[in-house]
Design a protein around this motif. Sequence first.
Motif, PDB file in Angstrom:
ATOM      1  N   VAL A  24       0.917  -1.213  -0.212  1.00 12.84           N
ATOM      2  CA  VAL A  24       0.099  -0.018   0.129  1.00 12.84           C
ATOM      3  C   VAL A  24       0.878   1.235   0.046  1.00 12.84           C
ATOM      4  CG1 VAL A  24      -1.804   1.361   1.470  1.00 12.84           C
ATOM      5  CG2 VAL A  24      -1.712  -1.228   1.252  1.00 12.84           C
ATOM      6  N   HIS A  25       0.772   2.036  -0.999  1.00 12.51           N
ATOM      7  CA  HIS A  25       1.504   3.361  -0.941  1.00 12.51           C
ATOM      8  C   HIS A  25       0.727   4.350  -1.760  1.00 12.51           C
ATOM      9  CE1 HIS A  25       3.001   1.448  -4.707  1.00 12.51           C
ATOM     10  NE2 HIS A  25       3.254   2.555  -5.209  1.00 12.51           N
ATOM     11  N   ASP A  49     -13.839  -7.103   0.298  1.00  9.59           N
ATOM     12  CA  ASP A  49     -14.594  -5.840   0.322  1.00  9.59           C
ATOM     13  C   ASP A  49     -13.152  -5.179   1.021  1.00  9.59           C
ATOM     14  OD1 ASP A  49     -16.857  -6.644  -0.214  1.00  9.59           O
ATOM     15  OD2 ASP A  49     -17.718  -6.640   1.738  1.00  9.59           O
ATOM     16  N   LEU A  50     -13.002  -4.012   0.444  1.00 11.26           N
ATOM     17  CA  LEU A  50     -12.203  -2.769   0.910  1.00 11.26           C
ATOM     18  C   LEU A  50     -12.510  -1.489   1.232  1.00 11.26           C
ATOM     19  CD1 LEU A  50      -9.184  -3.532  -2.079  1.00 11.26           C
ATOM     20  CD2 LEU A  50      -9.181  -4.537   0.589  1.00 11.26           C
ATOM     21  N   GLU A  51     -12.018  -0.975   2.292  1.00  6.45           N
ATOM     22  CA  GLU A  51     -12.202   0.217   2.703  1.00  6.45           C
ATOM     23  C   GLU A  51     -10.814   1.212   2.784  1.00  6.45           C
ATOM     24  OE1 GLU A  51     -15.661   1.696   5.585  1.00  6.45           O
ATOM     25  OE2 GLU A  51     -15.641  -0.174   5.896  1.00  6.45           O
ATOM     26  N   VAL A  52     -10.903   2.336   2.375  1.00  9.72           N
ATOM     27  CA  VAL A  52      -9.524   2.998   2.701  1.00  9.72           C
ATOM     28  C   VAL A  52     -10.079   4.421   2.937  1.00  9.72           C
ATOM     29  CG1 VAL A  52      -7.545   3.887   1.314  1.00  9.72           C
ATOM     30  CG2 VAL A  52      -8.720   2.074   0.571  1.00  9.72           C
ATOM     31  N   ALA A  53      -9.368   5.141   4.096  1.00  7.51           N
ATOM     32  CA  ALA A  53      -9.425   6.410   4.536  1.00  7.51           C
ATOM     33  C   ALA A  53      -8.493   7.131   4.544  1.00  7.51           C
ATOM     34  CB  ALA A  53     -10.294   6.263   5.897  1.00  7.51           C
ATOM     35  N   SER A  88       0.310  19.165   5.331  1.00  9.80           N
ATOM     36  CA  SER A  88       1.268  18.500   4.673  1.00  9.80           C
ATOM     37  C   SER A  88       1.304  16.855   5.174  1.00  9.80           C
ATOM     38  CB  SER A  88       2.619  19.172   4.906  1.00  9.80           C
ATOM     39  OG  SER A  88       3.263  19.119   6.267  1.00  9.80           O
ATOM     40  N   ASP A  89       0.933  16.522   6.354  1.00 16.99           N
ATOM     41  CA  ASP A  89       1.018  15.337   6.762  1.00 16.99           C
ATOM     42  C   ASP A  89      -0.193  14.537   6.861  1.00 16.99           C
ATOM     43  OD1 ASP A  89       3.874  15.647   7.357  1.00 16.99           O
ATOM     44  OD2 ASP A  89       3.215  16.672   9.153  1.00 16.99           O
ATOM     45  N   TYR A  90      -0.287  13.421   6.256  1.00 20.32           N
ATOM     46  CA  TYR A  90      -1.743  12.488   6.231  1.00 20.32           C
ATOM     47  C   TYR A  90      -1.312  11.104   6.716  1.00 20.32           C
ATOM     48  CZ  TYR A  90      -3.907  16.526   3.719  1.00 20.32           C
ATOM     49  OH  TYR A  90      -4.332  17.650   3.536  1.00 20.32           O
ATOM     50  N   ARG A  91      -2.136  10.359   6.803  1.00 19.98           N
ATOM     51  CA  ARG A  91      -2.158   9.170   7.242  1.00 19.98           C
ATOM     52  C   ARG A  91      -3.214   8.160   6.453  1.00 19.98           C
ATOM     53  NH1 ARG A  91      -0.014   4.868   9.441  1.00 19.98           N
ATOM     54  NH2 ARG A  91      -1.039   3.301  10.141  1.00 19.98           N
ATOM     55  N   LEU A  92      -3.032   7.099   5.715  1.00 22.04           N
ATOM     56  CA  LEU A  92      -3.900   6.399   5.022  1.00 22.04           C
ATOM     57  C   LEU A  92      -3.948   4.930   5.914  1.00 22.04           C
ATOM     58  CD1 LEU A  92      -4.630   5.644   1.362  1.00 22.04           C
ATOM     59  CD2 LEU A  92      -3.664   3.716   2.721  1.00 22.04           C
ATOM     60  N   GLU A  93      -5.448   4.826   6.145  1.00 20.79           N
ATOM     61  CA  GLU A  93      -5.627   3.426   6.714  1.00 20.79           C
ATOM     62  C   GLU A  93      -6.605   2.608   5.880  1.00 20.79           C
ATOM     63  OE1 GLU A  93      -7.348   4.533  10.352  1.00 20.79           O
ATOM     64  OE2 GLU A  93      -5.531   5.276  11.304  1.00 20.79           O
ATOM     65  N   ALA A  94      -6.221   1.265   5.676  1.00 22.55           N
ATOM     66  CA  ALA A  94      -6.803   0.461   4.551  1.00 22.55           C
ATOM     67  C   ALA A  94      -7.357  -0.839   5.443  1.00 22.55           C
ATOM     68  CB  ALA A  94      -5.824   0.040   3.532  1.00 22.55           C
ATOM     69  N   ARG A  95      -8.336  -1.181   5.148  1.00 21.17           N
ATOM     70  CA  ARG A  95      -9.126  -2.436   5.737  1.00 21.17           C
ATOM     71  C   ARG A  95      -9.690  -3.454   4.670  1.00 21.17           C
ATOM     72  NH1 ARG A  95     -14.127  -3.615   8.449  1.00 21.17           N
ATOM     73  NH2 ARG A  95     -14.928  -1.630   7.403  1.00 21.17           N
ATOM     74  N   THR A 107      -4.025  -2.058   7.340  1.00 16.01           N
ATOM     75  CA  THR A 107      -2.605  -1.525   6.967  1.00 16.01           C
ATOM     76  C   THR A 107      -2.733  -0.078   6.952  1.00 16.01           C
ATOM     77  OG1 THR A 107      -0.381  -1.849   5.747  1.00 16.01           O
ATOM     78  CG2 THR A 107      -2.627  -1.918   4.788  1.00 16.01           C
ATOM     79  N   GLY A 108      -1.526   0.631   7.059  1.00 17.73           N
ATOM     80  CA  GLY A 108      -1.499   1.947   6.772  1.00 17.73           C
ATOM     81  C   GLY A 108      -0.440   2.544   6.536  1.00 17.73           C
ATOM     82  N   CYS A 109      -0.133   3.628   5.979  1.00 16.74           N
ATOM     83  CA  CYS A 109       1.067   4.395   5.789  1.00 16.74           C
ATOM     84  C   CYS A 109       0.768   5.678   6.062  1.00 16.74           C
ATOM     85  CB  CYS A 109       1.509   4.238   4.363  1.00 16.74           C
ATOM     86  SG  CYS A 109       0.351   4.653   2.939  1.00 16.74           S
ATOM     87  N   THR A 110       2.062   6.489   6.416  1.00 19.18           N
ATOM     88  CA  THR A 110       1.771   8.193   6.469  1.00 19.18           C
ATOM     89  C   THR A 110       2.405   8.625   5.127  1.00 19.18           C
ATOM     90  OG1 THR A 110       4.047   8.191   7.323  1.00 19.18           O
ATOM     91  CG2 THR A 110       2.044   8.056   8.777  1.00 19.18           C
ATOM     92  N   PHE A 111       2.062   9.847   4.618  1.00 20.50           N
ATOM     93  CA  PHE A 111       2.529  10.453   3.464  1.00 20.50           C
ATOM     94  C   PHE A 111       2.319  11.784   3.530  1.00 20.50           C
ATOM     95  CE2 PHE A 111      -1.946   9.760   2.585  1.00 20.50           C
ATOM     96  CZ  PHE A 111      -2.316  11.022   1.994  1.00 20.50           C
TER      97      PHE A 111
END
Length: 119
Positions: A24-25, A49-53, A88-95, A107-111
């Motif tokens: 995930v990126h 099923d996928l959810e991304v926030a 400038s700073d965000y976090r992605l969270e995927a389920r 999972t998740g990642c910061t960007f």
Amino acid sequence: MSRFNPFQPNENALPPEQVRFVDVHVEPWPDGRRVRVHLTLTPFQQPPDLEVAILDGQGREVSHIAIIENIDDHFVVTMHLRDPETQSDYRLEARLSYQSKGTIAQTGCTFQIPPETIP
């Protein structure tokens, strides 16, 4: 990219309990208001099923998608950052989940949005 085909299942396809995120990126668009989200899953026997926030630096949700019975194990989606003041700073969270089994993997990642692209 492989597609789920119930008539020709992938020989490496996993049962729902074993499906996971492989990668995930996030790639910010040059306009600073959209991001390209890349998701890769293990091959699967049943479509998950996928959810991304996307959350801002204060933990507020600024973008969200839901994909029901996803058929691809690798895909890219564009998400819009709806907060009028881009940070400038965000976090992605995927389920990843199945209706009958609940959440299987998260999972998740910061960007960051590069400062020069922030409107």
